[in-house]
Design a protein around this motif. Structure first.
Motif, PDB file in Angstrom:
ATOM      1  N   UNK A  88       1.915   4.535 -20.038  1.00 40.84           N
ATOM      2  CA  UNK A  88       0.811   5.015 -20.874  1.00 40.84           C
ATOM      3  C   UNK A  88       1.261   6.203 -21.727  1.00 40.84           C
ATOM      4  N   UNK A  89       2.037   7.097 -21.148  1.00 41.16           N
ATOM      5  CA  UNK A  89       2.499   8.256 -21.925  1.00 41.16           C
ATOM      6  C   UNK A  89       3.563   7.867 -22.954  1.00 41.16           C
ATOM      7  N   UNK A  90       4.307   6.802 -22.678  1.00 42.46           N
ATOM      8  CA  UNK A  90       5.236   6.291 -23.689  1.00 42.46           C
ATOM      9  C   UNK A  90       4.449   5.783 -24.888  1.00 42.46           C
ATOM     10  N   UNK A  91       3.374   5.012 -24.618  1.00 44.20           N
ATOM     11  CA  UNK A  91       2.513   4.542 -25.697  1.00 44.20           C
ATOM     12  C   UNK A  91       1.804   5.714 -26.368  1.00 44.20           C
ATOM     13  N   UNK A 140      -7.703   8.437 -24.487  1.00 41.48           N
ATOM     14  CA  UNK A 140      -7.148   7.112 -24.760  1.00 41.48           C
ATOM     15  C   UNK A 140      -6.004   6.797 -23.791  1.00 41.48           C
ATOM     16  N   UNK A 141      -5.174   7.795 -23.534  1.00 40.98           N
ATOM     17  CA  UNK A 141      -4.030   7.604 -22.648  1.00 40.98           C
ATOM     18  C   UNK A 141      -4.484   7.259 -21.236  1.00 40.98           C
ATOM     19  N   UNK A 142      -5.491   7.933 -20.739  1.00 47.14           N
ATOM     20  CA  UNK A 142      -6.016   7.643 -19.408  1.00 47.14           C
ATOM     21  C   UNK A 142      -6.604   6.246 -19.318  1.00 47.14           C
ATOM     22  N   UNK A 143      -7.346   5.856 -20.345  1.00 47.79           N
ATOM     23  CA  UNK A 143      -7.937   4.517 -20.357  1.00 47.79           C
ATOM     24  C   UNK A 143      -6.849   3.449 -20.483  1.00 47.79           C
ATOM     25  N   UNK A 144      -5.821   3.737 -21.262  1.00 51.84           N
ATOM     26  CA  UNK A 144      -4.718   2.794 -21.420  1.00 51.84           C
ATOM     27  C   UNK A 144      -3.996   2.597 -20.078  1.00 51.84           C
ATOM     28  N   UNK A 191       0.811  -1.226   0.000  1.00 58.29           N
ATOM     29  CA  UNK A 191       0.000   0.000   0.000  1.00 58.29           C
ATOM     30  C   UNK A 191       0.842   1.272   0.000  1.00 58.29           C
ATOM     31  N   UNK A 192       1.967   1.237   0.639  1.00 54.82           N
ATOM     32  CA  UNK A 192       2.819   2.425   0.701  1.00 54.82           C
ATOM     33  C   UNK A 192       3.327   2.831  -0.680  1.00 54.82           C
ATOM     34  N   UNK A 193       3.330   1.894  -1.593  1.00 54.37           N
ATOM     35  CA  UNK A 193       3.913   2.151  -2.913  1.00 54.37           C
ATOM     36  C   UNK A 193       2.872   2.408  -3.992  1.00 54.37           C
ATOM     37  N   UNK A 194       1.633   2.617  -3.628  1.00 52.65           N
ATOM     38  CA  UNK A 194       0.596   2.856  -4.641  1.00 52.65           C
ATOM     39  C   UNK A 194       0.917   4.059  -5.515  1.00 52.65           C
ATOM     40  N   UNK A 195       1.482   5.073  -4.902  1.00 54.86           N
ATOM     41  CA  UNK A 195       1.844   6.267  -5.665  1.00 54.86           C
ATOM     42  C   UNK A 195       2.853   5.899  -6.755  1.00 54.86           C
ATOM     43  N   UNK A 196       3.803   5.055  -6.420  1.00 54.96           N
ATOM     44  CA  UNK A 196       4.803   4.629  -7.398  1.00 54.96           C
ATOM     45  C   UNK A 196       4.164   3.804  -8.510  1.00 54.96           C
ATOM     46  N   UNK A 197       3.221   2.957  -8.141  1.00 50.19           N
ATOM     47  CA  UNK A 197       2.506   2.169  -9.144  1.00 50.19           C
ATOM     48  C   UNK A 197       1.830   3.074 -10.157  1.00 50.19           C
ATOM     49  N   UNK A 198       1.132   4.064  -9.659  1.00 51.29           N
ATOM     50  CA  UNK A 198       0.442   4.991 -10.558  1.00 51.29           C
ATOM     51  C   UNK A 198       1.425   5.752 -11.432  1.00 51.29           C
ATOM     52  N   UNK A 199       2.566   6.112 -10.878  1.00 51.29           N
ATOM     53  CA  UNK A 199       3.572   6.834 -11.659  1.00 51.29           C
ATOM     54  C   UNK A 199       4.122   5.954 -12.785  1.00 51.29           C
ATOM     55  N   UNK A 200       4.373   4.686 -12.480  1.00 54.45           N
ATOM     56  CA  UNK A 200       4.895   3.781 -13.506  1.00 54.45           C
ATOM     57  C   UNK A 200       3.853   3.545 -14.594  1.00 54.45           C
ATOM     58  N   UNK A 201       2.607   3.303 -14.176  1.00 54.27           N
ATOM     59  CA  UNK A 201       1.537   3.103 -15.161  1.00 54.27           C
ATOM     60  C   UNK A 201       1.371   4.337 -16.033  1.00 54.27           C
ATOM     61  N   UNK A 202       1.433   5.497 -15.412  1.00 54.47           N
ATOM     62  CA  UNK A 202       1.309   6.753 -16.155  1.00 54.47           C
ATOM     63  C   UNK A 202       2.466   6.909 -17.142  1.00 54.47           C
ATOM     64  N   UNK A 203       3.664   6.580 -16.692  1.00 54.07           N
ATOM     65  CA  UNK A 203       4.835   6.690 -17.563  1.00 54.07           C
ATOM     66  C   UNK A 203       4.716   5.758 -18.774  1.00 54.07           C
ATOM     67  N   UNK A 257       2.948   8.679 -26.972  1.00 48.16           N
ATOM     68  CA  UNK A 257       3.875   9.243 -27.957  1.00 48.16           C
ATOM     69  C   UNK A 257       4.044   8.325 -29.164  1.00 48.16           C
ATOM     70  N   UNK A 258       4.214   7.040 -28.895  1.00 48.45           N
ATOM     71  CA  UNK A 258       4.465   6.083 -29.980  1.00 48.45           C
ATOM     72  C   UNK A 258       3.250   5.894 -30.887  1.00 48.45           C
ATOM     73  N   UNK A 259       2.056   5.915 -30.285  1.00 50.70           N
ATOM     74  CA  UNK A 259       0.841   5.614 -31.038  1.00 50.70           C
ATOM     75  C   UNK A 259      -0.014   6.845 -31.333  1.00 50.70           C
ATOM     76  N   UNK A 260       0.446   8.001 -30.876  1.00 47.00           N
ATOM     77  CA  UNK A 260      -0.286   9.253 -31.065  1.00 47.00           C
ATOM     78  C   UNK A 260      -1.698   9.159 -30.487  1.00 47.00           C
ATOM     79  N   UNK A 261      -1.775   8.717 -29.230  1.00 51.51           N
ATOM     80  CA  UNK A 261      -3.054   8.592 -28.538  1.00 51.51           C
ATOM     81  C   UNK A 261      -3.495   9.965 -28.037  1.00 51.51           C
ATOM     82  N   UNK A 262      -4.806  10.151 -27.921  1.00 52.25           N
ATOM     83  CA  UNK A 262      -5.293  11.397 -27.337  1.00 52.25           C
ATOM     84  C   UNK A 262      -5.335  11.252 -25.813  1.00 52.25           C
ATOM     85  N   UNK A 263      -5.728  12.317 -25.136  1.00 49.38           N
ATOM     86  CA  UNK A 263      -5.721  12.353 -23.671  1.00 49.38           C
ATOM     87  C   UNK A 263      -6.630  11.274 -23.074  1.00 49.38           C
TER      88      UNK A 263
END
Length: 123
Positions: free
Chosen positions: A43-46, A56-60, A29-41, A48-54
């Motif tokens: 998703x944002x990598x994808x 789509x990125x959130x859902x991804x 539980x202490x690391x949930x913030x890190x989990x979200x940061x990694x997932x966000x990172x 850029x690569x796939x030209x997703x909109x905002x």
């Protein structure tokens, strides 16, 4: 092995590598913030690569977390044989691909599959 099965396994491999990190953080539980940061990172990598909109990125980002946890649950089940694990991972991958196809345009999804294929070849 059929090409479709190979593609499914390759797609899974891309998320599985990150999945181990996700599950580790999620379970603590202490690391949930890190989990979200990694997932966000990721998703944002994808994004850029796939030209997703905002949107789509959130859902991804949500899908990355959801399917990583599902895959890790199977991988951490010691009662399953290797063939059963592979079968279950393929089923999860199919469900994940169905959701990704709904989320992305045909062109984006094809590029996603192509990039996953390249990633797994490098591994």
């Amino acid at each position: 092995m059929k090409t479709q099965h190979k593609i499914a396994i390759i797609g899974a491999a891309g998320f599985l590598a990150a999945g181990f990190v996700f599950s580790h953080f999620y379970l603590h539980r202490k690391s949930r913030k890190e989990l979200l940061e990694i997932a966000r990172e990721l998703a944002y990598t994808w994004k850029r690569e796939l030209e997703l909109d905002f949107e789509q990125t959130g859902k991804l980002e949500d899908l990355i977390i959801e399917y990583t946890l599902k895959k890790n649950e199977i991988l951490n089940t010691t009662a399953l044989h290797e063939d059963e694990i592979i079968f279950k991972l393929k089923e999860i991958q199919k469900a994940e691909h169905r959701k990704l196809q709904k989320l992305m345009s045909k062109k984006q999804f094809e590029k996603y599959l192509e990039l996953n294929k390249k990633i797994s070849r490098k591994s």
